[in-house]
Design an enzyme around this catalytic site. Structure first.
Site, mmCIF file in Angstrom:
data_model
loop_
_atom_site.group_PDB
_atom_site.id
_atom_site.type_symbol
_atom_site.label_atom_id
_atom_site.label_comp_id
_atom_site.label_asym_id
_atom_site.label_seq_id
_atom_site.Cartn_x
_atom_site.Cartn_y
_atom_site.Cartn_z
ATOM 1 N N GLY A 264 7.876 4.025 8.705
ATOM 2 C CA GLY A 264 8.051 5.195 7.840
ATOM 3 C C GLY A 264 7.011 5.307 6.769
ATOM 4 O O GLY A 264 7.447 5.457 5.653
ATOM 5 N N ASP A 265 5.494 5.154 7.273
ATOM 6 C CA ASP A 265 4.377 5.336 6.390
ATOM 7 C C ASP A 265 3.421 6.213 7.157
ATOM 8 O O ASP A 265 3.844 7.090 7.887
ATOM 9 C CB ASP A 265 3.803 3.965 6.028
ATOM 10 C CG ASP A 265 3.008 3.971 4.749
ATOM 11 O OD1 ASP A 265 2.469 5.030 4.392
ATOM 12 O OD2 ASP A 265 2.908 2.926 4.113
ATOM 13 N N ASP A 266 2.139 6.033 6.988
ATOM 14 C CA ASP A 266 1.187 6.759 7.798
ATOM 15 C C ASP A 266 1.408 6.393 9.268
ATOM 16 O O ASP A 266 1.632 5.227 9.600
ATOM 17 C CB ASP A 266 -0.237 6.390 7.389
ATOM 18 C CG ASP A 266 -0.491 6.660 5.911
ATOM 19 O OD1 ASP A 266 -0.040 7.723 5.436
ATOM 20 O OD2 ASP A 266 -1.114 5.815 5.256
#
Length: 430
Positions: free
Chosen positions: A214-216
């Site tokens: 749940g980041d880049d």
């Protein structure tokens, strides 16, 4: 608080392979002639090593023992590790060269929610210490170092990091070490990742480092401030194809902010991002040094995205107080072409650095349905545009064609550019 989800669907091919040992290839007719995915002469199932796909039994030893066994076939054409349908809970395990990791339909590799199943390893030498905390960092779920000829693929299986426990510790500031990634490959070549879904990573999803690749959803980096400058290992010749995904909190593809070793020759095409915060983002800061140059993005489709294109010149922190604030990054020759988007809040937020403009930023054939009254916000940026709607910001309003094709990375290789140049010359002579 509900944790923002991050989903990466690699629907066809995310390619990190080389035409030879990470050489620059010709883009004239195809990205490169991909290596033939020959059938491995040896194959075993993870169940042969005692693994149980019930989502509860920890299978770390089964994965480790299977790969240890398959290493004996590395000089005999390589081998395939087959993961059948089921939910296969595991901690970190290492890949080997000449290996295919194959996830069948409805096969899910689940990352353990116990941090002790993710060993702590040394920080990257180009970072100096962990990205989030001093000291080491947790090893990624699937890890490889000094590898060649590795395929991670299957029949639309899933690699699920079950990252909620890590994101909770991050937000509550209870981490002991920097969080792990789903897949990290170091000093490796001849890597192919395809036909998989990557879900809920504790940190970054796919992290090729020191590869010429749940980041880049995808983060491209090359070192942090003085450590990255001293280590001097650029990330280059990277190809990203046919990627679909969403991230509610970050970018579909991010370059930086730790780019001190340099990033160049990045080609991205046929991608779709939906329900996401940013689509493409380049991040850096004074003190980083290094460069980001020769980036080409084409055929991008966006739906329900907050910001389509974002550059941030004042981003992030520093590893310590030894960095040089006068080490300014070079950001140049970034081309975005053939982009369409629906329900976009903002077309572009392009912020360079005062006294260190980002230059030769080129936008061509971009049509976005934007809700903001101020679709573009640009500062310390210089470049060109053609056929952009909403109309690009003032620093980019000068036309690309015909005078500035050569200033725009890769457009000088496009037929359209040469035609426009010819047409412009004919009009002038007439």
């Amino acid at each position: 608080m509900r944790r923002p989800s991050t989903l990466v669907g690699v629907l066809l091919v995310l390619t990190l392979i080389s035409c030879g040992p990470w050489r620059v290839w010709s883009w004239s007719t195809s990205l490169c002639k991909q290596k033939n995915l020959e059938v491995r002469p040896h194959s075993v199932s993870i169940t042969e090593f005692g693994a149980v796909g019930d989502g509860v039994t920890l299978n770390t030893k089964a994965f480790q023992n299977a790969i240890f066994y398959l290493n004996s076939f590395a000089d005999k054409g390589g081998a395939k590790l087959f993961v059948p349908a089921g939910r296969w809970l595991t901690g970190s395990f290492d890949l080997i060269s000449h290996l295919t990791l194959w996830l069948d339909k409805d096969a899910v590799i689940l990352g353990s929610t116990n941090p002790s199943d993710w060993p702590v390893v040394d920080p990257l030498p180009s970072y100096g210490h962990g990205r989030e905390l001093p000291g080491g960092r947790h090893k990624s779920l699937i890890y490889g170092q000094d590898l060649t000829d590795v395929v991670i693929t299957g029949n639309n299986g899933t690699i699920d990091g079950q990252g909620s426990v890590w994101w909770s510790m991050f937000r509550n500031r209870t981490l002991d070490y920097t969080r792990p990634h789903l897949v990290e490959l170091m000093n490796s070549e001849g890597i192919l990742i395809s036909n998989l879904t990557f879900l809920d990573s504790p940190f970054w999803n796919i992290h090729p480092v020191y590869c010429s690749t749940g980041d880049d959803l995808i983060a491209i980096k090359s070192g942090w401030d003085e450590y990255g400058i001293a280590f001097g290992r650029p990330s280059t010749n990277i190809v990203i194809n046919r990627l679909t995904g969403k991230t509610a909190v970050s970018a579909g593809i991010a370059i930086g902010s730790e780019m001190s070793g340099g990033v160049s020759e990045v080609h991205v095409q046929d991608i779709r991002f939906f329900d996401s915060y940013d689509a493409i983002r380049i991040k850096t800061s004074p003190g980083r040094g290094g460069y980001v140059r020769n980036v080409f993005v084409s055929n991008m489709t966006l739906e329900n995205v907050n910001t389509a294109i974002r550059f941030t010149g004042l981003y992030g922190d520093h590893p310590d107080d030894k960095y040089d604030p006068n080490a300014l990054p070079i950001i140049e020759k970034i081309t975005m072409k053939d982009v369409i988007g629906q329900n976009i809040k903002r077309a572009g937020l392009l912020e360079g650095i005062q006294g260190d403009n980002f230059v030769n930023i080129c936008l061509s054939n971009i049509i976005l349905d934007v809700s903001s009254s101020y679709p573009w916000n640009c500062s310390y940026i210089q470049g060109y545009s053609d056929s952009v709607s909403p109309e690009a910001c003032k620093p980019l309003k000068e036309r690309i064609f015909p005078e500035h094709c050569s200033d725009c990375y890769y457009l000088s290789n496009q037929l359209q550019c040469s035609k426009n140049q010819t047409r412009g010359a004919w009009l002038l002579s007439w």
